[in-house]
Design a protein around this motif. Sequence first.
Motif, mmCIF file in Angstrom:
data_model
loop_
_atom_site.group_PDB
_atom_site.id
_atom_site.type_symbol
_atom_site.label_atom_id
_atom_site.label_comp_id
_atom_site.label_asym_id
_atom_site.label_seq_id
_atom_site.Cartn_x
_atom_site.Cartn_y
_atom_site.Cartn_z
ATOM 1 N N LEU A 279 31.138 -14.332 -28.884
ATOM 2 C CA LEU A 279 31.461 -14.020 -27.490
ATOM 3 C C LEU A 279 30.129 -13.896 -26.772
ATOM 4 O O LEU A 279 29.396 -12.924 -26.975
ATOM 5 C CB LEU A 279 32.253 -12.709 -27.404
ATOM 6 N N ALA A 280 29.819 -14.892 -25.961
ATOM 7 C CA ALA A 280 28.481 -14.962 -25.359
ATOM 8 C C ALA A 280 28.561 -15.369 -23.892
ATOM 9 O O ALA A 280 28.078 -16.437 -23.506
ATOM 10 C CB ALA A 280 27.612 -15.949 -26.136
ATOM 11 N N PRO A 281 29.187 -14.537 -23.047
ATOM 12 C CA PRO A 281 29.278 -14.876 -21.628
ATOM 13 C C PRO A 281 27.897 -15.140 -21.020
ATOM 14 O O PRO A 281 26.956 -14.399 -21.281
ATOM 15 C CB PRO A 281 29.915 -13.626 -21.008
ATOM 16 N N ARG A 282 27.806 -16.223 -20.275
ATOM 17 C CA ARG A 282 26.584 -16.602 -19.562
ATOM 18 C C ARG A 282 25.437 -17.012 -20.484
ATOM 19 O O ARG A 282 24.307 -17.150 -20.030
ATOM 20 C CB ARG A 282 26.126 -15.469 -18.624
ATOM 21 N N ARG A 283 25.697 -17.225 -21.781
ATOM 22 C CA ARG A 283 24.630 -17.657 -22.690
ATOM 23 C C ARG A 283 24.949 -19.009 -23.336
ATOM 24 O O ARG A 283 24.246 -19.452 -24.233
ATOM 25 C CB ARG A 283 24.402 -16.610 -23.792
ATOM 26 N N HIS A 284 25.998 -19.651 -22.867
ATOM 27 C CA HIS A 284 26.416 -20.920 -23.467
ATOM 28 C C HIS A 284 25.303 -21.971 -23.422
ATOM 29 O O HIS A 284 25.018 -22.641 -24.423
ATOM 30 C CB HIS A 284 27.653 -21.467 -22.757
ATOM 31 N N ALA A 285 24.680 -22.124 -22.257
ATOM 32 C CA ALA A 285 23.634 -23.143 -22.101
ATOM 33 C C ALA A 285 22.419 -22.820 -22.960
ATOM 34 O O ALA A 285 21.753 -23.715 -23.486
ATOM 35 C CB ALA A 285 23.235 -23.260 -20.631
ATOM 36 N N PRO B 221 41.447 -27.336 -20.620
ATOM 37 C CA PRO B 221 41.055 -26.538 -19.469
ATOM 38 C C PRO B 221 40.367 -25.242 -19.860
ATOM 39 O O PRO B 221 40.428 -24.809 -20.994
ATOM 40 C CB PRO B 221 42.391 -26.264 -18.785
ATOM 41 N N GLY B 222 39.719 -24.644 -18.854
ATOM 42 C CA GLY B 222 39.004 -23.402 -19.067
ATOM 43 C C GLY B 222 38.143 -23.105 -17.868
ATOM 44 O O GLY B 222 38.378 -23.622 -16.773
ATOM 45 N N ALA B 223 37.117 -22.296 -18.068
ATOM 46 C CA ALA B 223 36.196 -21.959 -16.987
ATOM 47 C C ALA B 223 35.482 -23.223 -16.513
ATOM 48 O O ALA B 223 35.006 -24.018 -17.333
ATOM 49 C CB ALA B 223 35.187 -20.928 -17.471
ATOM 50 N N PHE B 224 35.390 -23.399 -15.206
ATOM 51 C CA PHE B 224 34.820 -24.623 -14.647
ATOM 52 C C PHE B 224 33.421 -24.897 -15.186
ATOM 53 O O PHE B 224 33.135 -26.000 -15.666
ATOM 54 C CB PHE B 224 34.790 -24.524 -13.122
ATOM 55 N N THR B 225 32.536 -23.890 -15.133
ATOM 56 C CA THR B 225 31.158 -24.122 -15.570
ATOM 57 C C THR B 225 31.090 -24.372 -17.070
ATOM 58 O O THR B 225 30.275 -25.172 -17.533
ATOM 59 C CB THR B 225 30.256 -22.937 -15.200
ATOM 60 N N GLY B 226 31.950 -23.698 -17.843
ATOM 61 C CA GLY B 226 31.949 -23.904 -19.285
ATOM 62 C C GLY B 226 32.422 -25.280 -19.675
ATOM 63 O O GLY B 226 31.825 -25.942 -20.532
ATOM 64 N N VAL B 227 33.503 -25.744 -19.042
ATOM 65 C CA VAL B 227 34.005 -27.090 -19.324
ATOM 66 C C VAL B 227 32.951 -28.131 -18.950
ATOM 67 O O VAL B 227 32.678 -29.072 -19.710
ATOM 68 C CB VAL B 227 35.313 -27.358 -18.554
ATOM 69 N N ARG B 228 32.354 -27.938 -17.792
ATOM 70 C CA ARG B 228 31.340 -28.890 -17.327
ATOM 71 C C ARG B 228 30.150 -28.927 -18.278
ATOM 72 O O ARG B 228 29.610 -30.002 -18.572
ATOM 73 C CB ARG B 228 30.885 -28.496 -15.921
ATOM 74 N N LEU B 229 29.734 -27.763 -18.794
ATOM 75 C CA LEU B 229 28.614 -27.717 -19.729
ATOM 76 C C LEU B 229 28.952 -28.458 -21.012
ATOM 77 O O LEU B 229 28.141 -29.246 -21.530
ATOM 78 C CB LEU B 229 28.253 -26.265 -20.047
ATOM 79 N N GLY B 230 30.141 -28.219 -21.564
ATOM 80 C CA GLY B 230 30.526 -28.881 -22.800
ATOM 81 C C GLY B 230 30.532 -30.395 -22.659
ATOM 82 O O GLY B 230 30.044 -31.118 -23.538
ATOM 83 N N ILE B 231 31.087 -30.875 -21.560
ATOM 84 C CA ILE B 231 31.120 -32.315 -21.317
ATOM 85 C C ILE B 231 29.705 -32.871 -21.224
ATOM 86 O O ILE B 231 29.379 -33.926 -21.794
ATOM 87 C CB ILE B 231 31.898 -32.626 -20.023
#
Length: 237
Positions: free
Chosen positions: A29-35, A65-75
Motif C-alpha cells: 500500500l503505497a499511495p503517491r509512491r507508485h511512480a 478501471p481505477g484511479a485516473f493517475t494510477g491507470v495512466r501511470l501503469g499504461i
Amino acid sequence: MKLLAFETSTEALSVALSIDGDVRERFELAPRRHAELSLPWAEELLAEAGVKRSQLDAIAVGRGPGAFTGVRLGIALAQGIALALDRPVVPVSTLAALAMRADTASASASRVLAAIDARMGEVYSAAFEVQGGDARALSEERVSAPGDVVVPGEEGSWLGVGTGFGAAENALSQRLAARFASIDASQLPHAADVARLAAKAFARGEAIAAERIEPAYLRNNVALTLREQQALRDSKR
C-alpha cells in the motif's frame, strides 16, 4: 514464457515477474509512491531471478478501471518498456485481476462480483466466472452508484471482493448481502494476478502492439466541481 506485470490502478502498488508460471511479486500500500517504486521493483525482481530485460516475452499491465493517475501511470510504464524492448503488451482488466482475489475454495467455477471504490459516491464493478486460474467476464465493466450495481441472474450465490463493497458506508454490501456467500471488502488487485491472467491471454494470442493499448477509465469526468459535490451531498440527505 517470461512476463513482467504492473498494477498501479489503486492505492496499492504491485509489480510481478512470471517465469513459466512461477510468479514473484512486490506488493505494498503505497499511495503517491507508485511512480517512485515501480521501476526499481521491476529491476529488483529481474535481478533476483537472473533475467535480463531482453529475455522478456511481453509486458502486462492492469489497464483499469481505477484511479485516473494510477491507470495512466501503469499504461505509460508498460508502453515505455514494451516499445524500448520491441515487445507486445498484454492489457488485463483490473477488475478481472481483483476477481482472482476472491476465496474460491472449490475447484468448480465460482461467480465473483469485483468492485473498486471509485470515490465520489460510485464504484467500478463487473461480474466474472473464476475457474482454473482464469476469469471470464459475465458482465460489462461499469461505474455507477452502489445502488445501481446489478448482479447477473436472479438466483445462486456469489462471492464479493474489493473495496467497492465498503464504499458509501457499505451500501453495496448491505443491499446485496443475501446474494453473496462471502464478501471481502479489504482486497485490492495484485500484479501477480495480472501476470497469471496475461500469460493465459498471451497463449490465446491476445497480446497487442504497445501503441494500441487503451486505458479503461470508464468515467469521463475524473473530478467533480464544488457545485457538483454539494449537489451529490444534498441528494443523499
